[in-house]
Design an enzyme around this catalytic site. Structure first.
Site, short mmCIF file in Angstrom:
data_model
loop_
_atom_site.label_atom_id
_atom_site.label_comp_id
_atom_site.label_asym_id
_atom_site.label_seq_id
_atom_site.Cartn_x
_atom_site.Cartn_y
_atom_site.Cartn_z
N SER A 1 20.80 86.45 103.91
CA SER A 1 19.64 86.60 105.27
C SER A 1 18.26 85.03 104.41
O SER A 1 17.24 85.75 104.85
CB SER A 1 18.86 87.81 104.94
OG SER A 1 19.89 89.11 105.29
N GLY B 1 24.35 89.66 106.73
CA GLY B 1 23.80 89.50 107.99
C GLY B 1 22.82 91.32 108.05
O GLY B 1 23.23 91.35 108.69
N ASN C 1 26.84 78.13 107.89
CA ASN C 1 28.17 79.27 108.12
C ASN C 1 28.41 79.54 110.06
O ASN C 1 27.31 80.57 110.09
CB ASN C 1 28.58 79.88 106.98
CG ASN C 1 29.59 80.54 107.69
OD1 ASN C 1 30.25 80.21 108.55
ND2 ASN C 1 29.95 82.04 106.68
N TRP C 2 29.29 79.03 110.52
CA TRP C 2 28.96 79.07 112.42
C TRP C 2 29.56 80.57 112.11
O TRP C 2 29.47 81.39 112.97
CB TRP C 2 29.40 78.25 113.14
CG TRP C 2 28.44 77.45 113.66
CD1 TRP C 2 27.21 77.21 112.47
CD2 TRP C 2 28.35 76.56 113.40
NE1 TRP C 2 26.12 76.30 112.58
CE2 TRP C 2 26.59 75.33 113.60
CE3 TRP C 2 28.86 75.71 114.73
CZ2 TRP C 2 26.55 74.60 114.35
CZ3 TRP C 2 28.83 74.42 116.06
CH2 TRP C 2 27.62 73.74 115.29
N LYS C 3 30.83 81.21 111.22
CA LYS C 3 31.36 82.12 111.16
C LYS C 3 32.26 82.77 112.87
O LYS C 3 32.60 80.96 113.69
CB LYS C 3 30.58 83.42 110.80
CG LYS C 3 29.86 83.94 109.36
CD LYS C 3 29.70 84.66 109.08
CE LYS C 3 28.76 84.42 108.08
NZ LYS C 3 27.96 85.78 107.40
N HIS D 1 34.58 83.51 101.05
CA HIS D 1 33.46 83.77 101.34
C HIS D 1 33.36 85.53 101.41
O HIS D 1 35.16 86.02 101.10
CB HIS D 1 33.32 83.20 102.72
CG HIS D 1 31.59 84.07 103.32
ND1 HIS D 1 32.02 85.35 104.13
CD2 HIS D 1 30.83 83.79 103.60
CE1 HIS D 1 30.82 85.73 104.27
NE2 HIS D 1 29.65 84.34 104.44
N GLU E 1 26.63 84.44 97.07
CA GLU E 1 25.76 85.01 98.59
C GLU E 1 26.03 86.82 97.88
O GLU E 1 27.24 87.08 97.79
CB GLU E 1 27.44 85.31 99.25
CG GLU E 1 26.99 83.72 100.17
CD GLU E 1 27.08 83.61 101.21
OE1 GLU E 1 26.21 82.63 102.17
OE2 GLU E 1 28.13 84.67 101.46
N GLU F 1 33.47 88.07 103.22
CA GLU F 1 34.07 88.35 104.48
C GLU F 1 35.86 88.18 104.10
O GLU F 1 36.23 89.19 104.48
CB GLU F 1 33.29 88.04 105.70
CG GLU F 1 31.99 88.55 106.43
CD GLU F 1 31.35 88.08 106.70
OE1 GLU F 1 31.78 86.74 107.35
OE2 GLU F 1 29.91 87.73 106.75
N GLY G 1 24.18 81.72 107.80
CA GLY G 1 24.60 82.53 108.88
C GLY G 1 23.90 82.36 109.85
O GLY G 1 23.86 81.47 110.68
N GLY G 2 22.69 83.43 110.40
CA GLY G 2 22.06 83.79 111.53
C GLY G 2 21.32 83.04 111.63
O GLY G 2 21.56 82.27 113.08
P1 13P Z 1 23.12 85.93 106.50
O1 13P Z 1 21.83 84.74 106.94
O2 13P Z 1 23.57 85.63 108.20
O3 13P Z 1 22.86 87.09 106.13
O4 13P Z 1 24.65 85.70 106.83
C1 13P Z 1 24.40 84.67 105.31
C2 13P Z 1 26.39 84.28 105.06
O5 13P Z 1 27.11 84.82 104.43
C3 13P Z 1 26.14 82.93 105.14
O6 13P Z 1 27.84 82.52 104.33
#
Ligand code: 13P
Length: 258
Positions: free
Chosen positions: A215, A176, A9-11, A98, A170, A100, A236-237
């Site tokens: 994470s 994050g 997920n590149w956000k 998600h 999640e 967010e 994510g990251g």
């Molecule tokens: P991180 O891997 O950066 O914690 O993000 C997870 C995420 O929200 C994937 O959708």
């Protein structure tokens, strides 16, 4: 033999030019690794970078998805994108709900239920996200929160096969933060999700993919992906670096044949 879906997920990262570079680097590593068909790899760039990503992963087997969609097929919804548009550009999956989106855009289970159904109607696989906040975990409400998110978000959803829908667990406190759930914490919630999915979808629940997100990185991938009800990751990251993303894909490839 186990199957996995490793999804990035590149956000809100990557311009089209960045997506082309990252997509190309991911495709190169995928071509070098050649994971079996038991490991699917997916990247979800921002809308405007989807095309560039698609062009650069062509032929590698890496799939491309979106991070959100509207529930209507068209109409006066300024700024929104419909599932059929995602399908038309070549997306196979769409992330829905998600944390967010739930937190910053006030998306409710009832709204997400409409989005899940709209994506399914178009033949796009929704990756429906659930997870508890830190306070909810501390108050021992994790399983109840996740259960409600699933029951309400998947209300009246019917499936012909397990491959039509993916669930991502999640924990909000792990996103994050560098603080991942332990493999045992993840497995406990994944097992509870599995048992509810079997109730909701007697013909599909046992085989549906349940991804872990929060994470996830090369250092903890082996431990977490080894758990029996964890069928991959939503990352994510670590998905923004081709090397770390590929290392997680390689871990899944190893586990898929062990
Ligand atoms: P991180 O891997 O950066 O914690 O993000 C997870 C995420 O929200 C994937 O959708």
């Amino acid at each position: 033999m186990r199957q996995f879906l490793i999804a990035g997920n590149w956000k809100m990262h990557t311009t089209p030019a960045d997506a082309a570079t990252l997509g190309k680097a991911i495709a190169e590593r995928q071509n070098a690794l050649k994971p079996s068909s038991r490991v699917q790899t997916l990247i979800c760039p921002p809308y405007i970078s989807i095309h560039a990503a698609l062009e650069n992963v062509k032929g590698s087997g890496v799939l491309v998805g979106a991070q959100n969609c509207h529930f209507e097929p068209k109409g006066a919804f300024t700024g929104e994108i419909a599932p059929n548009m995602l399908k038309a550009i070549g997306c196979t999956h769409v992330i829905i709900g998600h944390s967010e989106r739930r937190q910053y855009f006030s998306e409710t289970n009832a709204l997400l239920n409409k989005k899940v159904k709209a994506a399914l109607h178009e033949g796009i696989v929704p990756i429906y996200c659930v997870g508890e906040t830190l306070t909810e975990r501390q108050q021992d409400q994790t399983l109840q929160v996740v259960r409600t998110q699933l029951i309400d978000g998947l209300l009246d959803v019917s499936l012909q096969s397990a491959s039509q829908l993916v669930i991502a667990y999640e924990p909000v406190w792990a996103i994050g933060t560098g603080l991942s759930a332990t493999a045992e914490q993840a497995q406990e919630v994944h097992a509870a999700i599995r048992s509810l999915l079997k109730e909701l979808f007697p013909n599909a629940g046992a085989d549906m993919f349940i991804l872990y997100g929060g994470s996830l990185k090369p250092e903890n991938a082996d431990e977490i992906l080894s758990k029996p009800d964890v069928n991959g990751g939503l990352i994510g990251g670590a998905a923004l670096q081709a090397d770390s993303f590929a290392a997680i894909v390689a871990t899944a490839a190893k586990l898929s044949v062990s």
